[in-house]
Design an enzyme around this catalytic site. Structure first.
Site, PDB file in Angstrom:
ATOM      1  N   ASP A  82      54.495  -3.711  35.846  1.00  7.02           N
ATOM      2  CA  ASP A  82      53.567  -2.891  35.169  1.00  7.02           C
ATOM      3  C   ASP A  82      52.242  -2.804  35.664  1.00  7.02           C
ATOM      4  OD1 ASP A  82      53.451  -0.628  33.456  1.00  7.02           O
ATOM      5  OD2 ASP A  82      53.332  -1.944  31.511  1.00  7.02           O
ATOM      6  N   ASP A 104      47.730   1.326  39.134  1.00  7.14           N
ATOM      7  CA  ASP A 104      46.889   2.062  37.891  1.00  7.14           C
ATOM      8  C   ASP A 104      45.379   2.181  38.622  1.00  7.14           C
ATOM      9  OD1 ASP A 104      45.397   2.903  36.024  1.00  7.14           O
ATOM     10  OD2 ASP A 104      46.318   1.724  34.305  1.00  7.14           O
ATOM     11  N   GLU A 134      49.274   6.550  37.930  1.00  6.26           N
ATOM     12  CA  GLU A 134      49.168   7.035  36.547  1.00  6.26           C
ATOM     13  C   GLU A 134      47.850   8.101  36.829  1.00  6.26           C
ATOM     14  OE1 GLU A 134      47.997   4.463  33.145  1.00  6.26           O
ATOM     15  OE2 GLU A 134      46.268   5.586  32.792  1.00  6.26           O
ATOM     16  N   HIS A 178      48.721   2.962  24.395  1.00  6.97           N
ATOM     17  CA  HIS A 178      49.410   1.544  24.511  1.00  6.97           C
ATOM     18  C   HIS A 178      48.826   0.992  23.133  1.00  6.97           C
ATOM     19  CE1 HIS A 178      49.023   2.029  28.717  1.00  6.97           C
ATOM     20  NE2 HIS A 178      50.114   1.751  28.712  1.00  6.97           N
ATOM     21  N   GLY A 207      55.295   4.049  24.180  1.00  8.05           N
ATOM     22  CA  GLY A 207      56.312   4.263  23.449  1.00  8.05           C
ATOM     23  C   GLY A 207      56.426   3.654  22.165  1.00  8.05           C
ATOM     24  N   THR A 208      55.798   2.832  21.825  1.00  8.34           N
ATOM     25  CA  THR A 208      55.916   1.957  20.414  1.00  8.34           C
ATOM     26  C   THR A 208      55.204   2.747  19.393  1.00  8.34           C
ATOM     27  OG1 THR A 208      56.054  -0.400  21.679  1.00  8.34           O
ATOM     28  CG2 THR A 208      55.049  -0.018  19.212  1.00  8.34           C
ATOM     29  N   THR A 230      54.743  -3.066  22.951  1.00 14.15           N
ATOM     30  CA  THR A 230      54.327  -3.627  21.738  1.00 14.15           C
ATOM     31  C   THR A 230      55.386  -4.050  20.653  1.00 14.15           C
ATOM     32  OG1 THR A 230      52.314  -2.560  21.986  1.00 14.15           O
ATOM     33  CG2 THR A 230      52.533  -3.380  19.759  1.00 14.15           C
TER      34      THR A 230
HETATM   35  P1  13P Z   1      53.220   0.355  23.902  1.00 10.66           P
HETATM   36  O1  13P Z   1      53.001  -1.213  24.131  1.00 10.66           O
HETATM   37  O2  13P Z   1      52.530   1.112  23.275  1.00 10.66           O
HETATM   38  O3  13P Z   1      54.982   0.154  23.806  1.00 10.66           O
HETATM   39  O4  13P Z   1      53.228   0.740  25.496  1.00 10.66           O
HETATM   40  C1  13P Z   1      54.081   0.135  26.552  1.00 10.66           C
HETATM   41  C2  13P Z   1      53.653   0.553  27.803  1.00 10.66           C
HETATM   42  O5  13P Z   1      53.183   1.796  28.148  1.00 10.66           O
HETATM   43  C3  13P Z   1      53.602  -0.315  28.822  1.00 10.66           C
HETATM   44  O6  13P Z   1      52.888   0.195  30.225  1.00 10.66           O
END
Ligand code: 13P
Length: 280
Positions: A82, A104, A134, A178, A207-208, A230
């Site tokens: 990531d 990134d 990105e 994030h 997504g969290t 997260t």
């Molecule tokens: P969250 O921590 O908001 O779930 O985001 C995850 C993310 O996009 C990792 O690149």
């Protein structure tokens, strides 16, 4: 058949109108939790450690761990790095056989972002690996990257970025962030939908905390990969704290319970992103 697992699972997601969960695992326990969840859901999954995790355990160790976890199931388990701004680390992962990396350079100006992403794409493709990039700037805190202010991606800029970099997947800044949301974001569903017509998988970061309805709408608009970090960290620490309240708990039982809590929570995302009737 396409040999690269990252390209394969995202292609399948686009063809079937589903999305694949990409989860920032932290160690072997959380990796196992996610793979067992994917196995139960009978869905592919993307393990995407953050740079800090890879620095802690090492590129080869994480690759070896993914190999061991793959033996637990028949579903496809993708290993993806990531948000990486460190070219040497991304290239080391590629040489070690990781399926894909996200580079990134969105904090740089457009031309530099394109130039550095393009270099990663050339290197990755010559080794059979894939690249996510990105465009625009996604705000919030992800591991070592702290961006207080986001910057939305536009259709024109995203298309130029795609053409000039040839990335295998793109994360356009659509209003997600994030970390935990203080208030719910307004998302640019329109951009995701417009990009659906172009031959590249769309990735949703942050997504969290998004409501279930947003996830379903993003997937209907064409999102193929949705990132969750997260939420896993939270269930990992919350369940650890609650089980530590039992002073007599044996360590292996402690690990088992934490793993189970993580696995159950991640299974919901995996199934929701496959359009199952799930509440999160
Ligand atoms: P969250 O921590 O908001 O779930 O985001 C995850 C993310 O996009 C990792 O690149």
């Amino acid at each position: 058949m396409e040999r690269n697992r990252f390209v394969r699972v995202l292609r399948e997601a686009r063809q079937t109108g589903k999305a694949v969960a990409a989860i920032n695992i932290l160690n072997y326990n959380t990796g196992r939790a996610v793979v067992l969840a994917a196995h139960r859901a009978n869905r592919p999954v993307i393990l995407q450690p953050s740079v800090g995790t890879v620095r802690r355990y090492g590129v080869e160790t994480v690759a070896g761990m993914a190999g061991i976890l793959r033996e637990m199931t028949n579903v496809l388990v993708v290993l993806h790095l990531d948000h990486c701004m460190d070219e040497e680390l991304a290239f080391a992962c590629i040489r070690a056989g990781w399926d894909s990396v996200m580079v990134d350079y969105s904090g740089e100006d457009f031309q530099d972002n394109v130039k550095r992403t393009r270099r990663a794409v050339e290197y990755a493709h010559s080794h059979g690996a894939a690249v996510e990039g990105e465009i625009g700037v996604i705000s919030g805190v992800e591991d070592e990257i702290v961006r207080e202010k986001g910057h939305p991606a536009s259709l024109g800029e995203t298309l130029r970025y795609l053409q000039e970099t040839q990335v295998d997947a793109v994360a356009p800044a659509i209003g997600t962030a994030h970390g935990q949301y203080k208030e719910l974001p307004r998302l640019n569903f329109g951009l995701v939908e417009q990009l659906k017509g172009y031959n590249v998988p769309i990735v949703v970061h942050g997504g969290t905390g998004l409501p279930e309805t947003d996830f379903r709408r993003l997937i209907a608009c064409g999102a193929a990969k949705i990132n969750i970090s997260t939420a896993l960290k939270k269930v990992y620490l919350d369940s650890a704290r609650s089980h530590l309240a039992d002073a007599k708990i044996p360590p292996l039982e402690f690990d088992r319970r934490v793993e189970e809590a993580c696995s159950e929570a991640m299974e919901k995302f995996i199934r929701l992103f496959a359009n199952e009737d799930i509440r999160i």
